[in-house]
Design a protein around this motif. Structure first.
Motif, PDB file in Angstrom:
ATOM      1  N   ILE A   1     121.102 -14.980  84.647  1.00 35.94           N
ATOM      2  CA  ILE A   1     121.573 -16.244  84.073  1.00 35.94           C
ATOM      3  C   ILE A   1     120.915 -16.379  82.696  1.00 35.94           C
ATOM      4  O   ILE A   1     119.700 -16.270  82.575  1.00 35.94           O
ATOM      5  CB  ILE A   1     121.166 -17.425  84.971  1.00 35.94           C
ATOM      6  N   TYR A   2     121.726 -16.610  81.689  1.00 31.73           N
ATOM      7  CA  TYR A   2     121.206 -16.660  80.322  1.00 31.73           C
ATOM      8  C   TYR A   2     120.147 -17.758  80.187  1.00 31.73           C
ATOM      9  O   TYR A   2     120.318 -18.885  80.666  1.00 31.73           O
ATOM     10  CB  TYR A   2     122.339 -16.901  79.325  1.00 31.73           C
ATOM     11  N   THR A   3     119.051 -17.380  79.554  1.00 29.86           N
ATOM     12  CA  THR A   3     117.952 -18.321  79.376  1.00 29.86           C
ATOM     13  C   THR A   3     118.106 -19.002  78.023  1.00 29.86           C
ATOM     14  O   THR A   3     118.535 -18.363  77.060  1.00 29.86           O
ATOM     15  CB  THR A   3     116.615 -17.570  79.406  1.00 29.86           C
ATOM     16  N   ARG A   4     117.741 -20.251  77.954  1.00 25.56           N
ATOM     17  CA  ARG A   4     117.948 -20.992  76.707  1.00 25.56           C
ATOM     18  C   ARG A   4     117.205 -20.293  75.548  1.00 25.56           C
ATOM     19  O   ARG A   4     116.011 -20.029  75.643  1.00 25.56           O
ATOM     20  CB  ARG A   4     117.462 -22.426  76.854  1.00 25.56           C
ATOM     21  N   GLY A   5     117.916 -20.007  74.498  1.00 30.97           N
ATOM     22  CA  GLY A   5     117.322 -19.324  73.354  1.00 30.97           C
ATOM     23  C   GLY A   5     117.115 -17.842  73.602  1.00 30.97           C
ATOM     24  O   GLY A   5     116.616 -17.125  72.755  1.00 30.97           O
ATOM     25  N   GLY A   6     117.480 -17.390  74.805  1.00 32.82           N
ATOM     26  CA  GLY A   6     117.380 -15.963  75.103  1.00 32.82           C
ATOM     27  C   GLY A   6     115.966 -15.476  75.314  1.00 32.82           C
ATOM     28  O   GLY A   6     115.609 -14.383  74.894  1.00 32.82           O
ATOM     29  N   PHE A   7     115.152 -16.270  75.979  1.00 33.72           N
ATOM     30  CA  PHE A   7     113.781 -15.786  76.210  1.00 33.72           C
ATOM     31  C   PHE A   7     113.743 -14.915  77.463  1.00 33.72           C
ATOM     32  O   PHE A   7     114.644 -14.961  78.303  1.00 33.72           O
ATOM     33  CB  PHE A   7     112.777 -16.938  76.297  1.00 33.72           C
ATOM     34  N   ALA A   8     112.699 -14.113  77.549  1.00 31.48           N
ATOM     35  CA  ALA A   8     112.541 -13.224  78.704  1.00 31.48           C
ATOM     36  C   ALA A   8     111.145 -13.389  79.266  1.00 31.48           C
ATOM     37  O   ALA A   8     110.202 -13.717  78.537  1.00 31.48           O
ATOM     38  CB  ALA A   8     112.773 -11.777  78.290  1.00 31.48           C
TER      39      ALA A   8
ATOM     40  N   TRP B   1     117.027  -8.270  76.334  1.00 33.54           N
ATOM     41  CA  TRP B   1     117.204  -9.369  77.277  1.00 33.54           C
ATOM     42  C   TRP B   1     118.008  -8.894  78.488  1.00 33.54           C
ATOM     43  O   TRP B   1     118.971  -8.157  78.301  1.00 33.54           O
ATOM     44  CB  TRP B   1     117.947 -10.540  76.593  1.00 33.54           C
TER      45      TRP B   1
ATOM     46  N   GLY C   1     119.523 -20.692  66.916  1.00 34.26           N
ATOM     47  CA  GLY C   1     119.801 -19.788  68.026  1.00 34.26           C
ATOM     48  C   GLY C   1     118.636 -19.706  68.988  1.00 34.26           C
ATOM     49  O   GLY C   1     118.816 -19.510  70.190  1.00 34.26           O
ATOM     50  N   LEU C   2     117.438 -19.850  68.446  1.00 35.44           N
ATOM     51  CA  LEU C   2     116.253 -19.829  69.309  1.00 35.44           C
ATOM     52  C   LEU C   2     116.108 -21.141  70.069  1.00 35.44           C
ATOM     53  O   LEU C   2     115.255 -21.254  70.947  1.00 35.44           O
ATOM     54  CB  LEU C   2     114.990 -19.562  68.480  1.00 35.44           C
ATOM     55  N   ARG C   3     116.914 -22.129  69.683  1.00 37.70           N
ATOM     56  CA  ARG C   3     116.891 -23.443  70.320  1.00 37.70           C
ATOM     57  C   ARG C   3     115.507 -24.087  70.230  1.00 37.70           C
ATOM     58  O   ARG C   3     114.945 -24.544  71.225  1.00 37.70           O
ATOM     59  CB  ARG C   3     117.353 -23.359  71.785  1.00 37.70           C
TER      60      ARG C   3
ATOM     61  N   SER D   1     108.708 -14.118  76.146  1.00 40.15           N
ATOM     62  CA  SER D   1     109.131 -13.441  74.917  1.00 40.15           C
ATOM     63  C   SER D   1     110.393 -14.107  74.417  1.00 40.15           C
ATOM     64  O   SER D   1     111.374 -14.208  75.144  1.00 40.15           O
ATOM     65  CB  SER D   1     109.429 -11.972  75.211  1.00 40.15           C
TER      66      SER D   1
END
Ligand SMILES: Cc1cc2nc3c(=O)[nH]c(=O)nc-3n(C[C@H](O)[C@H](O)[C@H](O)COP(=O)(O)OP(=O)(O)OC[C@H]3O[C@@H](n4cnc5c(N)ncnc54)[C@H](O)[C@@H]3O)c2cc1C
Ligand SMILES: Cc1ncc(C[n+]2csc(CCOP(=O)(O)OP(=O)(O)O)c2C)c(N)n1
Ligand code: SF4
Ligand code: SF4
Ligand code: SF4
Ligand SMILES: [Mg+2]
Lengths: 567, 332, 390
Positions: A3-10, B67, C95-97, C203
């Motif tokens: 599920i995509y994380t807000r802002g694309g964090f991992a 990601w 984009g990083l919100r 990250s």
């Protein structure tokens, strides 16, 4: 599905889900290769292994590792010609590890501390094995048989164990205290020792064969050889060994102004030094070359190089590549010898012959000529095995052909190295062979190539000088005072740290430090392969960096195909 | 999951219990033997967990964070190619404002540092941010497929400096970044090589002890871009140092305060030969010979300028600094 | 209590009331006075904050990004060339919100060089993924700045507060600076869940594959659409607290029976209010102030345009080769209405050209034309151009 994380964090370390190990075409493995010090040691020691334990301060374990092959380290540490050091990879880098001195230190330490040999006494109904001759070969065989669980009876015609070490080795090289301690401690593991028991006189080989499951013959070479020059023999001829044995036993030595000793072995050199101490002018005449760099072992004198060197320091004169062509006699008394240049050369038929060169004759004025040219087996009681030849013909394991249950080794076998370590190795191998014989299984040889220097990564080592033992100054070399001292503990430790650990994990952390993929993991416990690291093949990409940078050549890359299905 | 032969410890537990901090985990997607992956692992290991990282665009960023995965175990942010130093400045200002003690690290490739991010870096240094900026110098834009950067060595082949009839690889010199950085009069600037991990550790720790901006340029071979086998990354990095083409130095407030002396300088050809990017210099061509001489002269110049020739063997010189000892790191 | 303050100083004070922890900015006219004002507040000890005087707008935006990512409330401001130099970072911030607030002191974009006001700069980055709120006067600038922080932090989106350069930034107006406790009551301390933190080391800024990039963009679009509620709520909550509202998404002024409306962004709204008073004979006209340009308030706009015959869009930017920017969007939004009003689109006031009161009758003249005016730049004096460029 992620599920995509807000802002694309991992989240941290989620990369562990990527098993990059699937990329691998080759995999690193730990492979123990024999160190050259091990393959070179006639007694079968693995110095790499005990040096590693010394380096970690595990002194007793180091000694136990050592005596797993050689039960006489205090002795060999003093008198062995240490081919391990000639083979040592470090010798090609700066100077070989002083292995013999580490060995000596451990042997002495065991005596001082009273460390018991790691042997469980054999059970009363164990097989019985007889060993004839309590020199190093016999002692070693008895010890290893005992370790293997056999009841051993060791017989010798002499009153005490030690063989030639006791009868002929000068005490300034091998203090009798050391010899006595080590042999007594060894016998105390449960070996039945029958002194004053001569085979052929007190017991026959047939009786032994009947009473024991197997017999190991290690009588050494007790019989002098005939010696003459053109059939001429001086009146007062004594063999070098006989003179030496007398000096060792009762302290007497003929008083002469000058003497020439013929031969290039340890007897020649030891006798030369003993005579020299009386003030005589002493010459050693040998076909062989003086031991020096570039001389192959087969062309060099058999005596130990360091002894030759000490003899030279003491004023003994060596005449290499020389033979005696004629005795200069006045009546039956020697007044000199005619020497000629000689060299061992291949004959047209391929065999090696000693060729004198005409026109190179010189005369040496000496009062006495002493042959020290080696001995043969004293055949009494063993004639039916020797079948007229001077030595036993045996294979690597000491099997005497056509005499099942009879084994032989040590100086008494044909082609023996003529050294203590060689004898110890013969005894150890024979014990294994006897074990195989009694169990009805063949004894197989595990032949391993020594790892060459090129397989190590020398970038990781620093040049360090080798620790040298202290030597008595020439003027102080008198009586039984031991000429060569030992190293002290810090020196031994330093030597162990100089060791490259050829072919075995050095536990240096290099692979652990250098893997870009965090695929070398360190473990506290020793892994089953003896290293402190494991590869995590889930992630290892097989780049080969760890193998390339392993200082000790312990990591090798194998094609992944070989492991198909073993992932 | 593989179990450890003999010990029966599950390998995941073992991974969790290594006696060192793991800042960069396995499972990243760097090429085999990537020098940069190793250098980044070593730097984060030495810096420890109490850090915040700003990472410029480049291989390191790409191969660590596809990601939804990340190989990092430290708080980490990638913004853009040219702004790692500025993002780090902001992080530092924020942490300072919040009274937090975490150290800020900035990571960039040579492209992100010598070239496009240079202005932001200069600004960060000038403003005195308490940031350690680490450049992973693999001497080209690797992530975009090996184009020349101002860090690419003279005469090296890249896809934008190909050798041909009219050219012998890159025409210009490698930018002397460390002097330029040092000219900012910052408390600590150093170069290091991935071939000398303990030196890297020492320098990272030293840089982090300092209050103020610090910079370390770490020579990090790229097997792909340099054209050598992945197993040779350390060897090649070591040779770069040993021949003098990559001087390992420390400068504090602009003054030279440390060097890794060369025990016995190697000819540059020892370094160049194993690398495909210099293959054209080994053709039978007078221009090639001239370039080899030029590179040798550059190495000699470095040796002279930094006084790299060691007078006597030294445990910290190029031959001594990587010496290993039995036992390595002990478990606590 | 009303006080007469220069727009920039008022904005600086409003920013300070929001207790930013990091401010990063770079001088550019007409923004400079704002950051100078903040620097003075810091120098006087009235504001505890890290002021990072960066070496470029690119770094200003980057510092701001890094600082929010590390969990601080941050502020930056710029204009014109600075906004364009920042543009890569602006997209990245969005984009990083990460939530932050910046002021754009609207200015024309070079070349030719002009330091004077229009809105080309903020319009150029309208697609960066930010919320854009346009202010009609300095009171709105103050109030919107405070609201912007609440909107940003609740939506995790950056907010650009657009204030016309010079016209507002350099103009003295009587206005009210809210007391600190009022701001504190409105704006809770900043807590950023994804803040970089060694105890929870995530990250950010990863590489996203084609399988997810579309979803990431969708999520961003939805976030902006949903932000409309927050914009409205912020304005009404602020109104409850202070008695002042800025219009939410948009504000309509004028009689219900008006069939004509003029829509604009920013300070021209005030000019039109004055003009309408000046020309009462021109009949009932609604004036629409589009406060939120991003998100674009389609529904709200449709609602206020029901029953209109003509909507005239007056904007201070254009998309050369296409026409108006806001006009095109308004036209598209209203086209959906059953009886869609005619939409006329004009640009005026470019590069600081005065927008005089008599623009009002000229705009309304469009309603008389047979077909709607698709786009025209007002006040072009063609004789100032070589023949071939007219
Ligand atoms: C002067 C000299 C110096 C040396 N120096 C060194 C040196 O420095 N380093 C080195 O490695 N080597 C040296 N050697 C060689 C070394 O001593 C021998 O290689 C080694 O002792 C051989 O061991 P072994 O057990 O085979 O025989 P030995 O040591 O000779 O032992 C044989 C034993 O068998 C006994 N025996 C023989 N026949 C019978 C029988 N019929 N019944 C019962 N018992 C019997 C003997 O009494 C003797 O005890 C030296 C030799 C000499 C002579
Ligand atoms: C503004 C901008 N220009 C260009 C790029 C494309 N780009 C991404 S990474 C990269 C090269 C990176 O080179 P370097 O910094 O040396 O890192 P490396 O990949 O070699 O480790 C380039 C040119 C970009 N991402 N942003
Ligand atoms: S360096 Fe050590 S392991 Fe290698 S041969 Fe020498 S003693 Fe043996
Ligand atoms: S260095 Fe790491 S990745 Fe490379 S082969 Fe060794 S364990 Fe595998
Ligand atoms: S291209 Fe080079 S720098 Fe990039 S991951 Fe591969 S080896 Fe590393
Ligand atoms: Mg690069």
């Amino acid at each position: 599905m992620a599920i995509y994380t807000r802002g694309g964090f991992a989240l941290p370390e989620t990369s562990l889900a990527s098993k990059t190990g699937t990329w691998r075409l080759q995999r690193p493995i730990h492979r123990h290769s024999s160190a050259p010090c091990h393959t070179a040691c006639p007694a079968g020691e693995d110095p790499q292994a005990y040096l590693a334990q010394v380096a970690e301060g595990r002194w007793r374990e180091a000694w136990e590792t050592l005596v797993a092959a050689n039960p006489l380290p205090a002795i060999t540490g003093r008198v062995c010609d240490h081919p391990c050091e000639s083979g040592c990879n470090r010798g090609q880098y700066d100077e070989a590890i002083a292995i013999h001195n580490v060995e000596r230190f451990l042997g002495d330490q065991a005596i001082r501390e009273g460390w018991a040999y790691p042997v469980t006494p054999p059970s009363v109904n164990a097989h019985r094995v007889a060993v004839v001759g309590a020199g190093p070969a016999g002692l070693s065989a008895a010890y290893h048989l005992c370790r293997l669980g056999y009841q051993v009876t060791l017989l010798d015609m002499l009153p005490e164990a030690g063989g030639t070490l006791r009868t002929a080795l000068p005490p300034y090289r091998l203090p009798r205290e050391v010899l006595a301690q080590e042999t007594q401690r060894l016998l105390a593991i449960g070996i039945e020792f029958l002194a004053h028991h001569a085979l052929g006189r007190d017991v026959s080989l047939d009786e032994l064969c009947a009473d024991y499951g197997a017999v190991f013959l290690a009588p050494g070479r007790q019989q002098g050889r005939e010696w003459s020059v053109d059939g001429r023999v001086p009146a007062d001829l004594h063999t070098g060994l006989r003179l030496l044995q007398e000096w060792v036993a009762v302290g007497t030595i003929p008083k002469v102004k000058s003497a020439a000793i013929v031969g290039g072995g340890n007897s020649a050199v030891d006798l030369a030094r003993v005579l020299r101490k009386t003030g005589a002018e002493v010459h050693v005449i040998t076909h062989d070359a003086l031991p020096k760099l570039g001389v192959p072992p087969e062309g060099a004198m058999k005596a130990i190089p360091r002894e030759v060197k000490q003899a030279q320091e003491e004023g003994v004169m060596f005449h290499e590549h020389r033979g005696i062509q004629r005795l200069l006699l006045r009546g039956e008394r020697v007044v000199g010898v005619e020497m000629v240049h000689m060299k061992k050369l291949p004959r047209p038929d391929g065999s090696i012959g000693i060729v004198p060169f005409e026109g190179t004759e010189t005369v040496l004025h000496v009062e006495q000529i002493i042959p020290a040219i080696g001995q043969v087996v004293l055949a009494a009681g063993m004639e039916r095995i020797l079948e007229g030849s001077p030595f036993f013909a045996v294979d690597l394991w000491g099997h005497v052909a056509n005499h099942p249950g009879v084994f032989a080794g040590g100086d008494a076998r044909k082609g023996s190295r003529g050294t203590v370590s060689g004898a110890v190795g013969d005894g150890r191998r024979a014990a294994l062979a006897i074990d195989g014989y009694l169990k009805g299984v063949a004894t197989v040889e595990h032949h391993t190539e020594a790892i060459p220097l090129e397989s190590l990564n020398l970038n990781y080592f620093e040049h360090e000088p080798r620790a040298e033992e202290p030597l008595l100054a020439v003027e102080q070399r008198s009586g039984d005072a031991e000429v060569a001292g030992g190293l002290v503990e810090p020196q031994v430790m330093a030597e162990s740290l100089r060791c490259f650990s050829c072919g075995m994990c050095l536990a240096c952390d290099n692979c652990w430090t250098l893997c870009p993929d965090q695929s070398v993991l360190k473990i506290k416990e020793l892994a089953s392969d003896g290293s402190h690291y494991v590869f995590d093949y889930d992630y290892c990409k097989g780049c080969g960096l760890c193998a390339r940078e392993c200082p000790s050549g312990y990591i090798v890359m194998e094609d992944e195909l070989l492991f198909a299905g073993r992932y | 999951m593989s179990d450890l032969a003999g010990t029966l410890i599950p390998i995941v537990d073992l991974r969790r219990n290594q006696p060192r901090f793991r800042g960069l985990e396995a499972g990243h997607l760097a090429c085999l033997g990537c020098g940069q992956a190793l250098a980044a692992r070593l730097v984060t290991e030495a810096a420890g967990p109490d850090v915040v990282v700003a990472n410029a665009t480049g291989c390191l960023e790409v191969f660590t964070t596809a990601w939804p995965q990340s190989a990092w175990r430290v708080p980490w942010l990638h913004s853009l190619f040219e702004n790692a130093a500025a993002v780090a400045s902001g992080m530092e200002a924020a942490l300072k404002a919040q009274g937090k003690s975490a150290k800020v690290l900035a990571f960039g490739g040579d492209g992100g540092t010598f070239d496009i991010g240079f202005q932001a870096l200069s600004g960060m240094l000038e403003r005195g941010h308490n940031v350690l900026y680490v450049c992973f110098d693999n001497e080209a834009y690797m992530n975009t497929g090996v184009q020349r950067s101002s860090s690419t060595p003279h005469a090296a082949m890249t896809t934008t400096s190909p050798p041909g009839k009219a050219r012998m690889g890159k025409r210009h010199l490698k930018k002397d970044i460390i002097s330029i950085i040092a000219a900012h009069n910052i408390p600590y600037a150093a170069t290091a090589s991935v071939a000398y991990p303990s030196d890297i550790r020492k320098k990272v720790r030293r840089a982090l002890e300092i209050d103020g901006p610090a910079f370390i340029n770490i020579h990090s071979p790229c097997p792909l871009g340099w054209g050598h086998d992945g197993s040779l990354s350390i060897e090649v990095a070591r040779l770069a140092v040993e021949c003098g083409l990559f001087p390992v130095v420390e400068l504090e407030r602009g003054a030279l305060t440390g060097t890794m002396p060369l025990r016995a300088p190697r000819p540059v050809t020892d370094y160049l030969k194993p690398q495909q990017r210099f293959a054209h210099l080994f053709q039978n061509d007078p221009r090639a010979r001239e370039e080899l001489e030029h590179l040798q002269a550059l190495a000699d110049y470095n040796i002279e300028t930094y006084g790299l020739r060691g007078e006597r063997p030294d445990p910290l010189d190029s031959a001594g600094a990587d010496t290993v000892r039995r036992g390595g790191v002990r478990w606590a | 209590m009303l006080q007469a303050l220069e727009g920039s100083q008022a904005i600086a004070q409003a920013v300070a009331l929001c207790r930013p922890q990091v401010v990063a900015a770079y001088p550019i006219t007409p923004q400079t006075h704002i950051v100078e004002g903040l620097a003075r507040l810091i120098a006087d000890g009235k504001l505890q904050c890290e002021l990072v005087s960066v070496e470029s707008e690119f770094s200003a935006a980057s510092v701001a990004l890094g600082a929010v990512a590390a969990g601080s409330r941050v502020y930056t401001a710029s204009a014109s060339q600075g906004i364009l130099l920042m543009s890569e970072v602006l997209y990245n911030i969005a984009g990083l919100r990460v939530p932050l607030v910046m002021t754009c002191a609207n200015r024309a974009v070079s070349a030719p060089l002009s330091i004077w006001n229009d809105q080309q700069d903020s319009m150029a980055v309208r697609d960066a993924g930010w919320i854009q709120l346009y202010c009609a006067d300095n009171q709105e600038a103050v109030d919107t700045t405070v609201q912007a922080y609440r909107i940003a932090e609740r939506t995790e989106l950056p907010v650009m507060v657009c204030v016309d350069g010079f016209t507002l930034t350099h103009t003295l107006e009587p206005l009210e600076i809210p007391p600190q406790d009022q701001v504190d009551a409105f704006l809770p301390p900043f807590r950023f869940a994804r803040a970089l933190d060694p105890s929870y080391p995530v990250s950010s800024g990863t590489l996203v594959s084609p399988e997810y990039y579309t979803e990431a963009r969708h999520a961003h679009h939805q976030a902006l659409l949903r932000a409309k509620d927050e914009i409205v709520a912020a304005d009404s909550d602020w109104a409850v607290l202070t008695g002042r509202a800025s219009g939410g998404l948009l504000q309509v002024d004028g009689p219900d029976d008006a069939r004509v409306a003029i829509l604009t962004l920013g300070s021209v709204f005030g000019t039109l209010l004055d003009a309408r008073e000046e020309y009462p004979q021109l009949g009932p006209v609604k004036l629409i102030k589009l406060r939120a340009f991003r998100p674009f308030p389609v529904e709200a706009l449709q609602q206020v345009c029901v029953g209109l015959s003509d909507v005239i869009v007056l904007e201070r930017a254009l998309s050369p080769g296409s026409g108006g920017i806001a006009g095109a969007e308004v036209r598209a939004a209203l086209a959906e209405l059953p009886a869609a009003p005619r939409v006329h689109n004009f640009a005026a006031g470019l590069g600081g050209r005065d927008v005089p009161l008599d623009i009002y009758p000229r705009l309304l003249a469009a309603t008389q034309s047979a077909s709607p005016v698709r786009f025209a730049i007002l006040d072009v004096e063609l004789d100032k151009l070589p023949v071939e460029d007219r």
